[in-house]
Design an enzyme around this catalytic site. Sequence first.
Site, short mmCIF file in Angstrom:
data_model
loop_
_atom_site.label_atom_id
_atom_site.label_comp_id
_atom_site.label_asym_id
_atom_site.label_seq_id
_atom_site.Cartn_x
_atom_site.Cartn_y
_atom_site.Cartn_z
N ASP A 1 3.29 3.49 7.13
CA ASP A 1 4.48 2.67 6.86
C ASP A 1 4.70 1.60 7.93
OD1 ASP A 1 4.91 4.40 4.69
OD2 ASP A 1 5.84 5.83 6.05
N GLU A 2 3.63 1.09 8.50
CA GLU A 2 3.74 0.08 9.55
C GLU A 2 3.91 -1.33 8.98
OE1 GLU A 2 1.02 2.04 9.29
OE2 GLU A 2 0.88 3.33 11.05
N GLY A 3 3.63 -1.48 7.68
CA GLY A 3 3.72 -2.81 7.07
C GLY A 3 2.33 -3.39 6.79
N LYS A 4 1.36 -2.52 6.61
CA LYS A 4 -0.02 -2.99 6.40
C LYS A 4 -0.14 -3.85 5.14
CE LYS A 4 -1.55 1.26 6.54
NZ LYS A 4 -0.37 1.98 7.06
N GLY A 5 0.56 -3.43 4.07
CA GLY A 5 0.45 -4.14 2.79
C GLY A 5 0.81 -5.60 2.94
N LYS A 6 1.90 -5.85 3.64
CA LYS A 6 2.37 -7.23 3.82
C LYS A 6 1.38 -8.04 4.68
CE LYS A 6 5.28 -9.47 7.00
NZ LYS A 6 6.06 -10.65 6.75
N GLY B 1 1.76 3.73 -0.18
CA GLY B 1 2.62 2.86 -0.99
C GLY B 1 2.75 1.54 -0.26
N HIS B 2 1.89 0.61 -0.57
CA HIS B 2 1.90 -0.67 0.15
C HIS B 2 2.85 -1.63 -0.56
CE1 HIS B 2 -2.25 0.43 1.97
NE2 HIS B 2 -1.24 1.06 2.54
N GLN C 1 -2.03 4.99 5.35
CA GLN C 1 -1.47 5.90 6.36
C GLN C 1 -1.68 5.33 7.78
OE1 GLN C 1 -3.72 7.73 3.88
NE2 GLN C 1 -1.90 7.52 2.64
N GLY D 1 10.37 8.30 -1.64
CA GLY D 1 11.80 8.02 -1.46
C GLY D 1 12.44 8.82 -0.34
#
Length: 453
Positions: free
Chosen positions: A15-20, A50-51, A235, A312
């Site tokens: 949840d570090e923001g990899k997708g963005k 969940g990106h 992850q 969630g």
Amino acid sequence: MVQTLAAFVGLEAGDEGKGKIVDECVISAQKQSSGKRTVVVRFQGGANAGHTIFIPKKDGTSEKFVAHVSPSGIVNNADIAIGPGVAFDPEKFIQELSEAKRLFNYSGKIMISERTGILFDYHRKLDAHMENSAKNIGTTKSGIGPFYEDNARRLTRITFYDYISANFPNKLKEVLEIKKEQLTKADILTDNYVQELIELHNKIRKELLSFSERLGYRLRDYLKNGDNIIIEGAQGTMLDVDMGTIPDVTSSHLLAPYAFASLGLSRKLFKVYGVEKTYPTRVGNGILPTLSTDGFGDIVGERAQEFGASTGRRRRVGYPDWVFVKRSVFLNDCDGIFLTRVDNVQDLNIKVCTAYKINGEIIDEVPLDLNLIREPIYLKRKFKWHLWDQEVASDPKKLAQKRADYIKKGFNSLPSELLDFIKAHDEYVGCHIVGVSIGPNRGDTILREDFYK
Ligand code: IMP
């Protein structure tokens, strides 16, 4: 014409923001190489990821897309590839693909390694069953643990090659026979279970049939052709099956070196970037050594809406833990770091952990057993920066303008306290921050051009 060859991995607990960050890299790669293709590759994990990507719309608002199984390049109409180390959930993938076709007319090339293992309904059910017992680790219940168990057990692995072959129904029956006792105990096997599973997948298989590839060879074709290859991790290092905080980890190998080994690509040709959120968060069980109990985490969690994109669940928030990040940097062999969400901690006193107290000793190494850490040792100096006033924060137009100003003026226009934080980080961690994200939207990242090549 520039060829982009880059890998992005998480340096904390996901949840570090990899997708963005990957999304922005894809856009930049596509711009810099017209006429060339861009492929985004997932190399491990599955729908536990969940990106989240916010895609700008013409009316100034943005569309949120969460990529669980598909590489996030799906939102850029890039080609996408699924590596052999992925827990591939065809049911979820088909749903995402049809959403991507509906939302942005996705038409890129899709490649799935013939070696990739298939994750079935029974993996998800087994995961949920195990999680319901007294001993659990707070998984995402996406079937990840049971899937990788089956892979390692070998005879219970169903590869994508098996999946699309005419022999699939027999293969599945064979595997379920081996797993009969386990599935019966978990109350998963109903009278029609096997037949229903076969019928469901017969439909999906037809749609996926043409995507099977000997992926390593295909990626080499991209390489030779001067096309862009962007590898996307899921992850974060804390959750690596061998190098994470055992037993509270996921079940895949998620460090960058594994990406190269499993995709048949040379590390030497690629830049490896770690993605680090200014403060670490964690969902599920497992210790967060710098967990905030003084209100910092509550404020940040609320501001940043720190809830799992897959489940969630509320994420626990900690102060920056550079001891952990430093280790993640060398385990992943990073060339640079993208720091995300610096805006979510503005105006707060930020403590930075640079050592742990263990058995009376102060050390800057991460032990396997995080229970040994009596207390995190923080730098004397606390950091606090201010990016914009409340009046700006509460007006989306003004906020967008303020962010655009920072981006236009560049890295050195950031508040001096934030620049000090980055300098201290660079020195302690031994790897440069090459980009700083000041917002959730595409383009809200400031590159430090002198280090980002
Ligand atoms: P699993 O991967 O679903 O088996 O979950 C194992 C552990 O990893 C749990 O603590 C999950 O909360 C955590 N986890 C798995 N995927 C992610 C992710 O993408 N972000 C954050 N935590 C994750």
